[in-house]
Design a protein around this motif. Sequence first.
Motif, PDB file in Angstrom:
ATOM      1  N   SER A 241      43.116  33.421  40.648  1.00 54.60           N
ATOM      2  CA  SER A 241      42.261  34.138  39.706  1.00 54.60           C
ATOM      3  C   SER A 241      41.425  35.156  40.463  1.00 54.60           C
ATOM      4  CB  SER A 241      41.348  33.153  38.959  1.00 54.60           C
ATOM      5  OG  SER A 241      40.381  33.844  38.197  1.00 54.60           O
ATOM      6  N   ARG A 242      41.701  36.431  40.244  1.00 53.62           N
ATOM      7  CA  ARG A 242      40.941  37.480  40.913  1.00 53.62           C
ATOM      8  C   ARG A 242      39.490  37.490  40.436  1.00 53.62           C
ATOM      9  NH1 ARG A 242      45.460  42.040  39.764  1.00 53.62           N
ATOM     10  NH2 ARG A 242      45.029  41.240  37.682  1.00 53.62           N
ATOM     11  N   THR A 243      39.292  37.123  39.175  1.00 51.40           N
ATOM     12  CA  THR A 243      37.922  37.031  38.652  1.00 51.40           C
ATOM     13  C   THR A 243      37.119  36.022  39.443  1.00 51.40           C
ATOM     14  OG1 THR A 243      38.681  37.584  36.412  1.00 51.40           O
ATOM     15  CG2 THR A 243      36.520  36.538  36.614  1.00 51.40           C
ATOM     16  N   ALA A 244      37.696  34.847  39.683  1.00 52.95           N
ATOM     17  CA  ALA A 244      37.003  33.792  40.414  1.00 52.95           C
ATOM     18  C   ALA A 244      36.701  34.220  41.847  1.00 52.95           C
ATOM     19  CB  ALA A 244      37.838  32.515  40.409  1.00 52.95           C
ATOM     20  N   GLY A 382      26.887  36.395  37.863  1.00 46.22           N
ATOM     21  CA  GLY A 382      28.274  35.958  37.927  1.00 46.22           C
ATOM     22  C   GLY A 382      28.823  35.632  36.544  1.00 46.22           C
ATOM     23  N   TYR A 383      28.017  34.931  35.738  1.00 45.11           N
ATOM     24  CA  TYR A 383      28.454  34.584  34.377  1.00 45.11           C
ATOM     25  C   TYR A 383      28.599  35.837  33.515  1.00 45.11           C
ATOM     26  CZ  TYR A 383      28.577  32.418  29.769  1.00 45.11           C
ATOM     27  OH  TYR A 383      28.941  32.048  28.500  1.00 45.11           O
ATOM     28  N   LEU A 384      27.662  36.779  33.654  1.00 43.98           N
ATOM     29  CA  LEU A 384      27.732  38.023  32.884  1.00 43.98           C
ATOM     30  C   LEU A 384      28.970  38.823  33.259  1.00 43.98           C
ATOM     31  CD1 LEU A 384      23.977  39.144  32.946  1.00 43.98           C
ATOM     32  CD2 LEU A 384      25.224  38.089  31.053  1.00 43.98           C
ATOM     33  N   CYS A 385      29.306  38.843  34.545  1.00 46.79           N
ATOM     34  CA  CYS A 385      30.516  39.543  35.003  1.00 46.79           C
ATOM     35  C   CYS A 385      31.779  38.863  34.469  1.00 46.79           C
ATOM     36  CB  CYS A 385      30.552  39.590  36.531  1.00 46.79           C
ATOM     37  SG  CYS A 385      29.312  40.662  37.280  1.00 46.79           S
ATOM     38  N   ALA A 386      31.796  37.537  34.541  1.00 45.32           N
ATOM     39  CA  ALA A 386      32.963  36.793  34.040  1.00 45.32           C
ATOM     40  C   ALA A 386      33.164  37.032  32.549  1.00 45.32           C
ATOM     41  CB  ALA A 386      32.792  35.303  34.332  1.00 45.32           C
ATOM     42  N   ASP A 391      36.747  35.726  27.319  1.00 42.45           N
ATOM     43  CA  ASP A 391      35.946  35.266  26.171  1.00 42.45           C
ATOM     44  C   ASP A 391      35.313  33.910  26.478  1.00 42.45           C
ATOM     45  OD1 ASP A 391      38.363  34.013  26.243  1.00 42.45           O
ATOM     46  OD2 ASP A 391      38.841  34.256  24.117  1.00 42.45           O
ATOM     47  N   TYR A 392      34.656  33.840  27.654  1.00 53.74           N
ATOM     48  CA  TYR A 392      34.121  32.562  28.142  1.00 53.74           C
ATOM     49  C   TYR A 392      32.941  32.051  27.324  1.00 53.74           C
ATOM     50  CZ  TYR A 392      37.143  33.531  32.090  1.00 53.74           C
ATOM     51  OH  TYR A 392      38.243  33.796  32.875  1.00 53.74           O
TER      52      TYR A 392
END
Length: 420
Positions: A241-244, A382-386, A391-392
């Motif tokens: 996961s590139r996001t992670a 980090g949460y805002l970026c994710a 659609d977390y």
Amino acid sequence: MERNGTAPLGVLFKIRELVIDMDTISKLNVYFLIIIYPLLPIIKEHSLMVGNIVEIIILLVLFLGVVIYDDTGGWKISIQKNIFFATLILITGVIFYLSDFFDTEVYDVFSAARVFLFYIFLIGTLNKLLSEGKLKCESLAKTVATVSILFAIGAVLQFVIPDSFLTVHNSIILTDLRDKSDFIAFSIFNRVFSFLNDPNVFGVFSSFCFFICFNQYRKIKNRLFLIAIVGSVISILLSQSRTAIILVGVFFILRFLLSLFSGEKIKPLQIFCIVLILGSFAYLILANLGSIFEYLRVDTLLTGNGRVANSAAKLSYIIDQEPFELLFGNGMGIAREIVFENSYLLLVYQLGILGFLIFGATVVLILGKYLRNIKSLPIILGYLCASYVGDYILIPQITYLFIISIMIMRYSVGGSVEIK
């Protein structure tokens, strides 16, 4: 008084307190939900009814834990003001989106409301237990660490013996799962998701487990946290996961900047370790450039594997709506068939611009003091970026970890430095 078999009133109170200790029940419920929520997707694969019943029971116990207080005169019913107003706003929204203005399914509306109620009552329960010292941050973090290790084991099993691992999943959804991974042992395209059902969700889940365990390990040099940190890193790498991976990078960059601005002294050994690690990474990258490009899927990196174009198209669609839909949205829980992969666009589509602003104000209302904590900034950003690439907000397995992480940062020793 005891002639007719009636126990003295004092004994009855003691029995009641022994049997119905709401704080203990709430604490056990928190431990239980930390463990069971990440497993709900696989539970629902086999029985949707069982999964829904588990969710409802957890929600009910959270509600009781929020409203029932232990007083000197016995139990009393009370509720925190911010939790009350947040719940009232949500109930008002549910009634509004069930009205004739919207062509929404009752199940979909209540399903979305259940997710938001879970967040509200979880915040209320954790705030109550942690502020009163009835729940320890270390215990919360250790439970998260245990879950992280369990999922890391699942990730390794999927990567090494995928055929055997697939037996834990329902055969009906294996077709969908095979679109996300090739399930060939040691293959670079064998993207793992452990007991979840998506590699990107699993990667982000592992990154938040990493944040919690890393922060706690810095305070308490416990071997469990160290094992969980290693397990989380393995999970993130195997999920591809590139996001992670980006979230972990953002986390450390922000932590480093905060330490500089706060005047925190950086030891020479720390600088040496940072340089050594960065140098090692640079060497490994240069020595294996081709494989790393393939691993990171560089050809789709800038486009986000279609996410950029998808978000642009969804934004244009939202802007071109009728004024009523643009202002008030299309209804709660109606975007199930539309893939947004952007929590902000999803909320604007569902709730409209006005509803999105009310949602934001409600978040500030119930999480204000946690959001002002400077030390939580790396996790918050980090949460805002994710949320920008997924659609977390409607995926409890991610958001509940975010809530727990900022709660731990607030109540752990030396963990709270508020923005005035």
